[in-house]
Design a protein around this motif. Structure first.
Motif, PDB file in Angstrom:
ATOM      1  N   ARG A 503       0.873  -1.167   0.000  1.00  0.00           N
ATOM      2  CA  ARG A 503       0.000   0.000   0.000  1.00  0.00           C
ATOM      3  C   ARG A 503       0.909   1.215   0.000  1.00  0.00           C
ATOM      4  N   ALA A 504       0.470   2.283  -0.619  1.00  0.00           N
ATOM      5  CA  ALA A 504       1.290   3.493  -0.631  1.00  0.00           C
ATOM      6  C   ALA A 504       0.565   4.595   0.122  1.00  0.00           C
ATOM      7  N   LEU A 505       1.303   5.222   1.048  1.00  0.00           N
ATOM      8  CA  LEU A 505       0.716   6.255   1.900  1.00  0.00           C
ATOM      9  C   LEU A 505       1.458   7.566   1.692  1.00  0.00           C
ATOM     10  N   ALA A 506       0.722   8.654   1.614  1.00  0.00           N
ATOM     11  CA  ALA A 506       1.352   9.964   1.516  1.00  0.00           C
ATOM     12  C   ALA A 506       2.160  10.212   2.785  1.00  0.00           C
ATOM     13  N   PRO A 507       3.204  11.051   2.693  1.00  0.00           N
ATOM     14  CA  PRO A 507       4.090  11.242   3.858  1.00  0.00           C
ATOM     15  C   PRO A 507       3.368  11.778   5.095  1.00  0.00           C
ATOM     16  N   ASN A 508       2.237  12.455   4.907  1.00  0.00           N
ATOM     17  CA  ASN A 508       1.553  13.024   6.075  1.00  0.00           C
ATOM     18  C   ASN A 508       0.577  12.046   6.733  1.00  0.00           C
TER      19      ASN A 508
END
Lengths: 528, 301, 318
Positions: A503-508
């Motif tokens: 899964r890819a998560l934004a840095p925030n």
């Protein structure tokens, strides 16, 4: 460029003035891009596979039994949900006594009681009941089909009477969502209206839906499990079936959380500061085999195929985003055990086994799909499998079809498809029944169940019968382990990979723990 | 022209060959005009080149288009022996583009050819016979004409499932109605012309009227129209493959290659663009050749 | 004239009926069970039978058609099997979104293409003409879904100035075309979709203008002493009906042909709805969407035809 931006911001300020007061809220919003082609239905049992369960089911609703998704290091297991405890009646191995949670309120304000359980059971079993829904019935049938009836013992205690003894029964309850009787009755049992105003007991409440586009949920401040009150205010679920679109949406800041980025987009996502999270989970990318018609009826051929696979190379294809599949379930599963054989890549041994079996060239036909739920990168992966099998003496034909056509081969089983020796259909292995029993039990022969290739083994059947009647968890675990070891020795499938579900998560986006499960808990996530 | 009273066998023969002669002269003038249309000649050459490279793909392709290699995946142009790099399975892209041309061109040309034969025949019959036959044929065509072409192709392929054959069937079906209409219009116009009436009056058989007079004059518009459909067919076919409704893997097909390579666009965008370039060049070439033919033949549709 | 209009309208009825039959039949030429993707992969045969009956798929096909047609005539397209919502609700919302794209694309295409085509047609054979013709050929030859992907990579991912997907920060429900936050979502899809109409309208305009210039009346006008710009105005006025007709047709094509572009931009229009319905074999949605799109195409053709006849009665044929 700068002038453009100035003009643009001036325009948007003007627009905002025209449209009304500017919203100055500090609401924290988590926007999720799902792989589904549409918003899962909100009327109880979701569609869109387990992704619907993951994002809509367990958000709006609770089953009696929940999954413990707080840890990432071991396979997830069940925990109390709307039921606080369950036990088998010592007098009767077909009677489960279940205590219900007190003080739980539906999103509409009504109280949750035993009557709601009965009403929900009628909803998915009695076609005369006004709240009956045929598709809801169909989608949960294979989990609840064993329930004979439910008796109310007191407002917070019920007894489930099963048709057959089933020591794994609590697992089946974990897929069955309770919806609000109050709400649906108020809406005159109109599911179309209910879909726009659903009411459950889950950690999120329904806020709004734009069909085809987005579902917005808000946190349920009064959730019964205070530890799981969401740490963000709003959860926005957006269906985005194209992997490249999901990646582009994350990169352009339109979403914060992306399901299943394709391996080839991950380097780009990482270089833009996105966090990639992975965990092994009970998902098996493999081939179910035909044990009656073709060459795979010989155990030596099945083992040869398993030895022929270079899973390291497959891992390279997927950019490292998989776990080598030597067995039916990932090694972190409690009942994995230590099978006596391990199918590490050994082309010589594979060729020798084929020689021994007298299968040269060993012709096999594998049915594969071009896409589909959980199929990972089906085309490239199947191409590779074919080239590896052919290298040791198989002669593989890939019968490529679309997902619907593959399901058409999968449902009726080998009887209707004698020309097919293996079918590449990914299975969820969430619980012991789904993971092991249904693939090898003779009572599960397709089309009655998921034993596609009609594997039959009296010893295995007897073991499974014992599992069903063993209600002591440690004793049952030992038998389940034995079953899995046996399945691996018998090479009941051609195993390739376990997905680790990137899964890819934004840095925030912070605070997400990826559980080893098809389901995930989004509630601890904060968006900074 | 020859008066009806003085019709001698020789004169009849002359009259019959009259339009044919006219046709020959016509084709000569078309050829003459084409000879100085360098743009059309150039793109005509491109079309021939694309077709030849597809036909001789097995001889031209440096490698096996199906042979994958994980360590060589998504390599750039000119990497080792891979002239145009490799795809997501490490297969030689040049070889796949060459072989892909076979499928993409087949899907561009074959449906148009079949539709031209079927639609053209139906249209000529409708136009020549007229009356109820015309009614029946043209009304059925009108029903299919009522669908925008891409919608109909997607709907048919979506219903029947993917695959080269299904894709070609749906493309053929969407091209029949417009071709039938072009043929019908041209035939009706020619039918009422003097020389056809004259041939009929002189007792020439229906078949010879159709074969000599009608076809000689109707073929031009039909062929030009068909040639303009080839690039449409290539584009729709690649679109179907892109949606997963056309060619199934591992067959190399430009649309399908675009689809599968798209995932790797962040790793090697140049490689991912190549099948698109192949489609674009082929489509442009067919379009310009069709345009050139149209102006050389001076036909309005 | 009135009689012609009435005849033309009456003639549309059998076509519409034929179209409805094709739409209905399309779904049944498919192999396999219409309900399979909507049920769990291990649903038993008995469960499937039960659901089939509940949705009326157990009746003979002609009966199903009659029932369906009867409802469609009252505007009821049934309910989506997948989402359970009324097909008409989903369909008309999607339709509005697609009309936005198609109308935008055609409007842009017309303004650009008419200007380019006129210039090219006026100076046939010049460098400008060659350039314009080149642009037009690229427009009709480029695979637009491919262009869409390239545009997303450039403008959304690399430059980060335009969104990659969707219809706005809150979806289509609150869509306000006039606010930048929403307007920026339509830029890439409309631009992509306008490529084919740009090519086709440019070519039509060019040949119309060139042809009109060759007609006798132009010489007459010049002989009368009109300045060249006035002559050109006459020429344009003469070409306009045919160009507008082509534009109308292009609008009809885009309404039915936006499926690829909508899929790439996750644009909640009819193409996206159709793609989704194909993947899930959602029969009521499939039938309804194809029918309505085909009807729009029929209606567009009808309107163009009537307009043309109104302008030029010579075109009236039996």
């Amino acid at each position: 460029m700068r002038r453009l931006k100035t003009t643009v911001s001036a325009m948007s300020i003007m627009a905002a003035l025209v449209m009304g007061p500017v919203q100055v809220s500090a609401e924290s919003v988590l926007r999720v891009a799902m792989t589904a082609g549409d918003i899962p239905v909100t009327i109880g049992q979701p569609d869109q596979g387990f992704e619907g369960y993951r994002f809509v089911g367990y958000s709006l609703y609770d089953p009696l039994v929940l999954w413990d998704l707080a840890k990432g290091d071991t396979a997830a297991d069940i925990k109390p949900g709307l039921a606080t405890a369950w036990k088998i009646d010592p007098e009767d191995n077909k009677r489960w006594i279940v205590d219900l949670r007190k003080g739980v309120k539906w999103h509409d304000g009504c109280d949750f009681t035993a009557e709601d359980v009965i009403w929900n059971f009628d909803r998915i079993s009695d076609d005369k009941a006004p709240q009956f829904h045929p598709k809801q019935f169909a989608s949960i049938r294979n989990r609840t089909g064993n329930i004979e009836k439910i008796d109310v013992l007191d407002p917070y205690k019920v007894a489930f009477i099963t048709k057959q003894p089933d020591s794994l029964f609590p697992y089946q309850l974990s897929y069955w969502f309770m919806i609000s009787r109050c709400q649906l009755t108020k809406l005159g049992n109109d599911y179309e209206a209910y879909a726009d105003a659903p009411s459950g007991t889950g950690p999120y409440k329904f806020d709004s839906i734009v069909p085809q586009e987005r579902l917005e949920l808000v946190k349920n401040e009064g959730y019964w499990d205070a530890a799981r009150v969401p740490a963000h205010d709003r959860l926005v679920l957006i269906p985005m079936p194209e992997a490249t679109t999901r990646a582009a949406a994350l990169l352009s800041g339109q979403v914060d959380f992306v399901e299943a980025p394709s391996p080839d987009t991950i380097p780009r996502l990482e270089s833009s500061g996105m966090n990639i999270v992975t965990a092994p989970y009970p998902h098996n990318w493999s081939y179910q085999l035909n044990f009656v018609d073709g060459n795979f009826k010989d155990k030596k051929v099945r083992q040869a195929a398993n030895y022929a696979i270079n899973r390291e190379e497959m891992k390279a294809l997927l950019g490292g985003y998989m776990l080598e599949g030597y067995t039916n379930i990932p090694p972190s599963t409690p009942y994995h055990g230590t099978p006596s054989v391990k199918y590490t890549y050994d082309p010589k041994k594979a060729a020798a086994l084929l020689e021994e079996a007298g299968c040269k060239p060993c012709k096999i036909t594998l049915a594969i799909s071009t896409s589909g739920s959980g199929q990972m990168q089906p085309l490239s992966m199947n191409e590779l499998v074919k080239s590896q099998l052919d290298a040791v003496g198989f002669e593989t034909v890939l019968d490529v079809m679309d997902w619907n056509a593959l399901l058409d081969v999968a449902r009726p089983g080998r009887t209707k498809n004698p020309g097919i020796d293996g079918i590449n259909i990914s299975r969820a292995l969430q619980d012991p029944f789904s993971a092991l029993i249904r693939h090898v039990y003779s009572k599960q022969h397709a089309p009655a169940g998921s034993n596609w290739g009609h594997y039959s083994n009296a010893g295995v059947d007897a073991l499974i019968d014992e599992i069903y009647t063993t209600f002591d968890p440690p004793a049952r675990l030992a038998k389940l382990t034995e079953l899995h070891e046996k399945m691996v020795e018998e090479a009941v499938m051609l195993w390739i990979a376990h997905d680790i579900n990137p899964r890819a998560l934004a840095p925030n986006v912070k605070g997400f723990v990826q559980a080893q499960s098809w389901f995930q808990d989004l509630t601890p996530i904060t968006v900074e | 022209m020859v008066s009806a009273s003085s019709v001698e066998p020789q004169a009849l023969a002359d009259m019959q060959s009259g339009p044919a002669l006219k046709v020959r002269g016509y084709w000569a003038s078309v050829a003459y005009r084409l000879r100085y249309d360098y743009l059309t000649l150039f793109f005509g050459g491109m079309v021939i080149l694309v077709i030849l490279s597809a036909i001789f793909a097995p001889l031209l392709a440096p490698m096996d288009p199906y042979q994958s290699s994980m360590i060589n995946r998504l390599k750039p142009i000119g990497y080792k022996d891979f002239l145009l790099g490799t795809d997501e399975l490490g297969r030689d892209l040049l070889s796949r583009l060459l072989y892909g041309g076979r499928i993409s061109l087949t899907m561009g040309v074959l449906p148009v050819v079949i539709a031209t034969l079927v639609g053209g025949t139906l249209g000529v019959i409708a136009g020549f016979v007229g009356g109820k036959v015309n009614m029946a044929i043209m009304r059925i065509m009108d029903v299919f004409y009522a669908f925008p072409s891409i919608l109909l192709a997607v709907a048919i392929s979506g219903a029947m499932g993917g695959g080269i054959v299904n894709g070609m069937v749906s493309l053929t079906l969407i091209f029949i109605p417009p071709l039938c209409r072009v043929a019908e219009t041209a035939t009706s116009q020619v039918r009422s012309l003097d020389f056809v009436e004259a041939a009929r009056a002189s007792g020439a058989g229906t078949f010879s009227i159709i074969s000599v007079h009608i076809l000689g004059n109707v073929l031009g518009p039909i062929l030009i129209y068909s040639s303009s459909l080839v690039s449409v067919s290539i584009l729709i076919a690649s679109g179907l493959s892109f949606l997963g409704l056309g060619v199934t893997p591992p067959e190399p097909d430009w649309g399908l290659m675009l689809n599968t390579l798209r995932q790797a666009i962040y790793i090697n965008p140049v490689i991912c663009a190549l099948p698109g370039v192949a489609i674009l060049i082929t489509s442009i070439s067919f379009n310009l050749v069709s345009d050139g033919l149209r102006s050389a033949m001076d036909v309005r549709l | 004239m009135t009689a012609y209009i009435i005849r033309r309208l009456l003639y549309a009825i059998p076509i519409a009926l034929g179209v409805s039959m094709v739409c209905f039949a399309l779904v049944y030429i498919a192999p396999g069970d219409p309900l399979q993707t909507l049920l769990p992969e291990d649903a038993s045969a008995e469960t499937i039978e039960m659901v089939k009956k509940a949705y009326g798929f157990d009746k003979p096909i002609p009966v199903q058609y009659a029932l369906w047609l009867g409802k469609v005539l009252t505007g009821d397209f049934g309910n989506s099997i997948a989402s359970g919502r009324a097909v008409s609700e989903e369909l008309f919302k999607a339709l509005a979104n697609t009309i936005l794209l198609a109308a935008g694309a055609v409007a842009i295409a017309f303004s650009l293409a008419f200007a380019m085509g006129t210039v090219a047609g006026y100076w046939v054979g010049s460098k400008v003409d060659r350039f314009v013709t080149g642009v037009a050929v690229v427009g009709v030859s480029i695979p637009n879904y491919w262009l869409a992907i390239v545009l997303v990579i450039i403008f959304a991912v690399e430059l980060n100035v335009l969104p990659a997907t969707g219809m706005g920060p809150r979806g289509s429900d609150t869509f306000e075309l006039l606010t930048w936050d929403h307007f920026r979502h339509v830029i890439l899809p409309i631009f992509t979709l306008s490529m084919i109409p740009i090519g086709i309208i440019t070519r039509t305009t060019r040949s119309c203008v060139a042809e009109t210039l060759n007609q006798d009346f132009v010489e007459t006008l010049r002989a009368k002493g009109l300045v060249e710009s006035q002559v050109l105005l006459h020429v344009i006025r003469n070409s306009l009906p045919q160009v507008l007709a082509v534009m109308g047709l292009q609008f009809g094509y885009l309404m039915g042909g936006s499926i690829l572009v909508e899929t790439i931009f996750t644009w909640p229009g009819t193409g996206f709805l159709l793609n989704k319905a194909i993947l899930t074999r959602d029969i009521p949605v499939l039938q309804g969407t194809i029918l309505v799109l085909a009807m729009i195409f029929v209606a567009t053709n009808l309107v163009i035809d009537l307009c043309q006849t109104a302008i030029d009665p010579r075109l009236k044929r039996s």
